[in-house]
Structures are given as structure tokens and as C-alpha cells.
Design a protein around this motif. Structure first.
Motif, PDB file in Angstrom:
ATOM      1  N   ALA A  50     -61.212   3.113 121.274  1.00 45.50           N
ATOM      2  CA  ALA A  50     -62.003   3.830 122.515  1.00 45.50           C
ATOM      3  C   ALA A  50     -63.468   3.751 121.719  1.00 45.50           C
ATOM      4  CB  ALA A  50     -61.302   5.193 122.479  1.00 45.50           C
ATOM      5  N   LEU A  51     -63.549   3.940 120.532  1.00 44.23           N
ATOM      6  CA  LEU A  51     -64.844   4.043 119.919  1.00 44.23           C
ATOM      7  C   LEU A  51     -65.621   2.752 120.196  1.00 44.23           C
ATOM      8  CD1 LEU A  51     -66.847   5.727 118.418  1.00 44.23           C
ATOM      9  CD2 LEU A  51     -65.712   4.745 116.273  1.00 44.23           C
ATOM     10  N   PRO A  52     -65.296   1.521 120.139  1.00 47.22           N
ATOM     11  CA  PRO A  52     -66.125   0.288 119.969  1.00 47.22           C
ATOM     12  C   PRO A  52     -66.371   0.119 121.565  1.00 47.22           C
ATOM     13  CG  PRO A  52     -63.956  -0.109 119.284  1.00 47.22           C
ATOM     14  CD  PRO A  52     -64.140   1.272 119.061  1.00 47.22           C
ATOM     15  N   VAL A  53     -65.546   0.571 122.567  1.00 50.00           N
ATOM     16  CA  VAL A  53     -65.910   0.579 124.060  1.00 50.00           C
ATOM     17  C   VAL A  53     -66.920   1.445 124.259  1.00 50.00           C
ATOM     18  CG1 VAL A  53     -64.927   1.028 126.163  1.00 50.00           C
ATOM     19  CG2 VAL A  53     -63.510  -0.213 124.738  1.00 50.00           C
ATOM     20  N   TYR A  54     -66.660   2.712 123.570  1.00 52.35           N
ATOM     21  CA  TYR A  54     -67.991   3.372 123.956  1.00 52.35           C
ATOM     22  C   TYR A  54     -69.291   3.130 123.509  1.00 52.35           C
ATOM     23  CZ  TYR A  54     -70.816   7.796 123.811  1.00 52.35           C
ATOM     24  OH  TYR A  54     -71.867   8.630 123.972  1.00 52.35           O
ATOM     25  N   VAL A  55     -69.297   2.505 122.121  1.00 46.77           N
ATOM     26  CA  VAL A  55     -70.453   2.098 121.558  1.00 46.77           C
ATOM     27  C   VAL A  55     -71.071   0.757 122.508  1.00 46.77           C
ATOM     28  CG1 VAL A  55     -71.491   0.901 119.662  1.00 46.77           C
ATOM     29  CG2 VAL A  55     -69.714   2.419 119.379  1.00 46.77           C
ATOM     30  N   MET A  56     -70.187  -0.183 122.843  1.00 43.67           N
ATOM     31  CA  MET A  56     -70.691  -1.172 123.603  1.00 43.67           C
ATOM     32  C   MET A  56     -71.210  -0.984 124.958  1.00 43.67           C
ATOM     33  SD  MET A  56     -71.356  -4.425 123.032  1.00 43.67           S
ATOM     34  CE  MET A  56     -72.295  -4.805 124.242  1.00 43.67           C
ATOM     35  N   SER A  57     -70.761   0.293 125.600  1.00 42.66           N
ATOM     36  CA  SER A  57     -70.919   0.599 126.911  1.00 42.66           C
ATOM     37  C   SER A  57     -72.420   1.229 126.639  1.00 42.66           C
ATOM     38  CB  SER A  57     -69.992   1.721 127.153  1.00 42.66           C
ATOM     39  OG  SER A  57     -68.816   1.042 127.697  1.00 42.66           O
ATOM     40  N   SER A  58     -72.610   2.095 125.539  1.00 44.22           N
ATOM     41  CA  SER A  58     -73.986   2.569 125.370  1.00 44.22           C
ATOM     42  C   SER A  58     -74.987   1.668 125.023  1.00 44.22           C
ATOM     43  CB  SER A  58     -73.939   3.523 124.092  1.00 44.22           C
ATOM     44  OG  SER A  58     -72.825   4.639 124.242  1.00 44.22           O
ATOM     45  N   VAL A  59     -74.650   0.479 124.290  1.00 52.31           N
ATOM     46  CA  VAL A  59     -75.582  -0.621 124.063  1.00 52.31           C
ATOM     47  C   VAL A  59     -76.170  -1.224 125.200  1.00 52.31           C
ATOM     48  CG1 VAL A  59     -75.778  -2.756 123.030  1.00 52.31           C
ATOM     49  CG2 VAL A  59     -74.803  -0.863 121.571  1.00 52.31           C
ATOM     50  N   MET A  60     -74.989  -1.661 126.284  1.00 52.15           N
ATOM     51  CA  MET A  60     -75.368  -2.181 127.499  1.00 52.15           C
ATOM     52  C   MET A  60     -76.184  -1.336 128.364  1.00 52.15           C
ATOM     53  SD  MET A  60     -72.653  -4.173 130.070  1.00 52.15           S
ATOM     54  CE  MET A  60     -71.445  -2.685 129.958  1.00 52.15           C
ATOM     55  N   LEU A  61     -75.758  -0.166 128.301  1.00 48.75           N
ATOM     56  CA  LEU A  61     -76.628   0.989 129.047  1.00 48.75           C
ATOM     57  C   LEU A  61     -78.116   0.975 128.468  1.00 48.75           C
ATOM     58  CD1 LEU A  61     -77.032   3.052 131.197  1.00 48.75           C
ATOM     59  CD2 LEU A  61     -76.395   4.702 129.290  1.00 48.75           C
ATOM     60  N   PHE A  62     -78.506   0.979 127.207  1.00 51.41           N
ATOM     61  CA  PHE A  62     -79.608   1.126 126.710  1.00 51.41           C
ATOM     62  C   PHE A  62     -80.470  -0.230 126.957  1.00 51.41           C
ATOM     63  CE2 PHE A  62     -82.680   0.106 123.456  1.00 51.41           C
ATOM     64  CZ  PHE A  62     -83.758   1.312 123.691  1.00 51.41           C
ATOM     65  N   VAL A  63     -79.677  -1.197 126.986  1.00 54.65           N
ATOM     66  CA  VAL A  63     -80.520  -2.793 126.867  1.00 54.65           C
ATOM     67  C   VAL A  63     -80.906  -2.506 128.440  1.00 54.65           C
ATOM     68  CG1 VAL A  63     -80.313  -5.133 127.002  1.00 54.65           C
ATOM     69  CG2 VAL A  63     -79.143  -3.583 125.031  1.00 54.65           C
ATOM     70  N   MET A  64     -80.028  -2.433 129.599  1.00 54.70           N
ATOM     71  CA  MET A  64     -80.333  -2.552 130.669  1.00 54.70           C
ATOM     72  C   MET A  64     -81.251  -1.598 131.240  1.00 54.70           C
ATOM     73  SD  MET A  64     -78.608  -5.178 131.792  1.00 54.70           S
ATOM     74  CE  MET A  64     -77.668  -5.972 130.783  1.00 54.70           C
ATOM     75  N   TRP A  65     -81.390  -0.341 130.768  1.00 58.94           N
ATOM     76  CA  TRP A  65     -82.552   0.529 130.968  1.00 58.94           C
ATOM     77  C   TRP A  65     -83.798   0.080 130.347  1.00 58.94           C
ATOM     78  CZ3 TRP A  65     -85.476   3.287 127.273  1.00 58.94           C
ATOM     79  CH2 TRP A  65     -86.098   4.591 127.953  1.00 58.94           C
ATOM     80  N   ALA A  66     -83.861  -0.381 129.093  1.00 60.10           N
ATOM     81  CA  ALA A  66     -85.311  -0.726 128.636  1.00 60.10           C
ATOM     82  C   ALA A  66     -85.870  -2.099 129.510  1.00 60.10           C
ATOM     83  CB  ALA A  66     -84.816  -1.205 127.044  1.00 60.10           C
ATOM     84  N   MET A  67     -84.678  -2.844 129.863  1.00 58.45           N
ATOM     85  CA  MET A  67     -85.318  -3.845 130.554  1.00 58.45           C
ATOM     86  C   MET A  67     -85.884  -3.552 131.965  1.00 58.45           C
ATOM     87  SD  MET A  67     -85.068  -6.702 128.867  1.00 58.45           S
ATOM     88  CE  MET A  67     -85.169  -7.870 129.872  1.00 58.45           C
ATOM     89  N   VAL A  68     -85.367  -2.418 132.689  1.00 61.52           N
ATOM     90  CA  VAL A  68     -85.700  -1.987 133.779  1.00 61.52           C
ATOM     91  C   VAL A  68     -86.948  -1.186 133.747  1.00 61.52           C
ATOM     92  CG1 VAL A  68     -85.194  -0.411 135.773  1.00 61.52           C
ATOM     93  CG2 VAL A  68     -83.391  -1.615 135.038  1.00 61.52           C
ATOM     94  N   ALA A  69     -87.149  -0.557 132.561  1.00 66.07           N
ATOM     95  CA  ALA A  69     -88.250   0.069 132.490  1.00 66.07           C
ATOM     96  C   ALA A  69     -89.741  -0.903 132.194  1.00 66.07           C
ATOM     97  CB  ALA A  69     -88.166   1.012 131.187  1.00 66.07           C
TER      98      ALA A  69
END
Length: 389
Positions: free
Chosen positions: A235-254
């Protein structure tokens, strides 16, 4: 150790262990060790991205510059490869059918669909950046001519006015965006939309009310930090990877022009208690502050090269508005310096936007392949665990 080196070491260790037989106790210890290494590598990579912005020296890769975004995408690709190794290699794959993974994996797959849509939106947004670049290049060509006369100043002013107007007007209705998309909106986490063999996409036209901000917000749905014993399992690496993906997509959109981004700075719900998230959260705070400043007046994005272009463009418009022939030597020298800076910015964009666009495509294809592999694993594991009739 360089990122590629410790990634290779990490993946190599898991690959070797995949072909070895371990006792249940020993295998569990190695799985915990893998989770710790994965978190450390995430922390290290984002620490490098942050440290380049906190030095007293002028950063070689300014925050949200083309070169910095390419390093961010490299970070995503490295993290994604290690995550998939942890999830799929050298372990009892039947775990993914048990709670809480039976819920978390489908949620992750749904986030990947939204990430694919954002990748497509960003790819198209880069074409808008190229459009801005062309306006700037027209102005550079005009203002390089000596002596500076009324004709070239008027030509430069028209181009610069078009540039600044386009960059400071938020495109809320999406009329200037032509988009194709990755998957259908419904049932996207099911095996029916799985991509196998040659990579292909199911295209559809974007609705005028499509919103990058809402898409990112949807990626945070059910994104809850694991607690208790869940922190020792997958469950932890799934959460970590979801957070990484969210941040990367957020930064690109910004950074890149993208349809409807109001309230963008609020979308990153990762708690500060995790050591792997410290640098990521600091980067989010830095970018959020810049976004809040730009959002008040409208902005095409926070890409460092675009901000530089906008600043120089506005200064050169002021020069053009007050121009009288013949121009004073001191003013001509000042303009020459600004024109040279604008030309250099255009050069960086010309050299960097193509590779950035290719890298976004690589991220897109990686997500597609990994999603298909996980769906295959879910299907195969489901069949193996089914009772024999």
C-alpha cells in the motif's frame, strides 16, 4: 551515486531475487528493505531537484525551466520503473487481489488514465509555446537591424503586442486547443480498454468545459496515506507512486499552457510526516507561491523561458511606444542587450521544446505499457486464484 546507477542496482537486486528461493521470513525482510530503498530513492531524486533552487548561486536549471522539467520527467521515469519492479517482481502476486490492494490498484489505474489525458494536453500546450516563440523571433529579427528605424520598430511592436496578449490571457474555453485523448472516460480502469501489442490511443475531442485543475483534483480522489500495518506492505509504494505522478502532472500543468487551471495551487494533499515527501512538498510550496502571483493577472504558464520572454517583451514594447528616430545611443545599447537576451531565450526554446515533447511522449507510453502489464497481472492472478471446477 547517480540516479541511473542506483536505479540499475535496485532493479538488478530485485531481478536476481526473483529467481531465488527464500524462506517466508527472509523474503518478508527483503521486501521491507526494497520499500525502504524505494522511498530513499524518491527522496534523493526530489532533493536534487530542490537543491538546485536553494543554492546561493544562480541555478543552471531554473525552477520550471525546460531543462528542469526534463529532469523532473527523468525522475518520474526512474521512480515508475522501481515502483513497477516492487509491485510485479520477486513476490507473491496474489497479494494484489487482497485488501487493501484490491481497492488501491484499481484507483491507481484510474489515476493513470487522468495522467495520460494531462500528458496529451501538455503536448498540445507546447505548440502554444512554439507560437509565442515565433512572435518573439519576429521582434528579434526586426530590432537587430541597424540603424533602428520606424518601420522595424512598428513591426516589432505588433509582434510583441501579440506575444504579450497571448501570454497574459488565460484561455478558459479551450478554443485554441486541439486535443486527442488516451482512453474513454468510463470504464477506463477495466481490462476492456487495455492496450496491448502496438501502442495506440482511443481518440476523442475535448469538451469545452474540460479542466486541467479538475482533472488533477480527480487524481487526488481516495488518495489517502496508509496507516499502521499498511506502511509495511505494498500500500505504501502505491501511495508514493500516486503522489509522485500527481506532483509531476501538477508541475507540468503549472508550467505549460493548459485549459482551465483556476485554483491549481491547492491540489497536493501529501502530509509532511513522510521523509520521502519533504523535498516534493517544498517544491510544491515554491511553485504554488509563483502560481498565486501569476493567477491574479492571468498567465499562460510558469515556464521560466516564457516568463523571461514576457518580461523582455513588455520592456521592448515600452521602448517601441516611446521611440523617436534617431534613437539615443544609450537607449540603442540597452535595447540591443534586451534583444540579445530575447534571442537567447528563443534559442533555448528552439533547442529544448522538441526533446521535452518527446520526453512527455515517452512518459505517456511508459504509463500505457505499465498499465497494460498491471491489468495483465490482475487478470492472470485472478484466474490462478479462482477455484478449480
Amino acid at each position: 551515486m547517480p540516479a541511473t546507477d542506483y536505479q540499475g542496482s535496485f532493479l538488478g537486486r530485485i531481478s536476481i531475487r526473483r529467481n531465488q528461493v527464500w524462506s517466508m521470513e527472509g523474503n518478508h525482510e527483503h521486501e521491507i528493505e526494497d520499500l525502504e530503498f524505494f522511498q530513499k530513492h524518491v527522496a534523493d531524486r526530489f532533493s536534487v531537484l530542490l537543491s538546485s533552487q536553494t543554492s546561493d548561486e544562480i541555478p543552471t536549471d531554473p525552477l520550471l525551466s525546460i531543462s528542469w522539467l526534463r529532469k523532473l520527467l527523468d525522475t518520474f521515469l526512474c521512480c515508475e520503473a522501481e515502483f513497477k519492479a516492487i509491485l510485479m517482481m520477486g513476490r507473491d502476486t496474489s497479494q494484489i487481489l487482497k485488501p487493501p490492494l484490491d481497492r488501491l490498484i484499481p484507483e491507481l489505474l484510474e489515476r493513470t488514465v487522468k495522467a495520460l489525458d494531462i500528458c496529451n494536453a501538455i503536448t498540445n500546450g507546447i505548440e502554444s509555446v512554439r507560437h509565442y516563440q515565433k512572435f518573439a523571433e519576429i521582434a528579434v529579427t526586426a530590432l537587430k537591424i541597424r540603424p533602428i528605424g520606424d518601420g522595424q520598430v512598428k513591426r516589432a511592436r505588433r509582434a510583441l503586442n501579440s506575444l504579450v496578449t497571448a501570454m497574459t490571457t488565460e484561455d478558459k474555453d479551450g478554443n485554441n486547443y486541439t486535443r486527442t485523448w488516451s482512453f474513454g472516460r468510463r470504464g477506463s480502469a477495466s481490462g476492456n480498454n487495455k492496450v496491448t501489442g502496438q501502442l495506440r490511443s482511443l481518440s476523442w475531442s475535448v469538451a469545452k468545459n474540460w479542466s486541467a485543475a479538475r482533472q488533477l483534483h480527480a487524481m487526488t480522489t481516495n488518495l489517502v496515506a496508509p496507516r499502521g500495518g499498511e506502511t509495511l506492505g505494498l500500500a505504501l509504494p502505491v501511495y508514493v507512486m500516486s503522489s509522485v505522478m500527481l506532483f509531476v502532472m501538477w508541475a507540468m500543468v503549472a508550467a505549460i499552457p493548459c485549459q482551465e487551471r483556476s485554483g491549481l495551487a491547492t491540489h497536493f494533499p501529501v502530509p509532511k510526516q513522510f521523509a520521502w515527501a519533504h523535498s516534493m512538498i517544498s517544491l510544491h510550496e515554491k511553485i504554488s507561491e509563483e502560481w498565486k502571483k501569476k493567477e491574479k493577472k492571468g498567465s499562460a504558464g510558469l515556464l521560466a523561458e516564457m516568463q523571461k520572454m514576457e518580461k523582455l517583451g513588455q520592456s521592448l514594447i515600452d521602448f517601441a511606444d516611446s521611440f523617436q528616430f534617431p534613437a539615443e545611443d544609450e537607449k540603442v545599447e540597452e535595447v540591443a542587450t534586451q534583444v540579445a537576451e530575447l534571442a537567447e531565450t528563443c534559442r533555448k526554446m528552439e533547442e529544448g521544446l522538441g526533446p521535452l515533447q518527446l520526453q512527455i511522449r515517452e512518459v505517456f507510453h511508459r504509463i500505457v505499457r505499465s498499465r497494460a502489464e498491471i491489468l495483465d497481472l490482475l487478470e492472470a492472478t485472478g484466474k490462478l486464484s479462482a477455484p478449480i471446477m
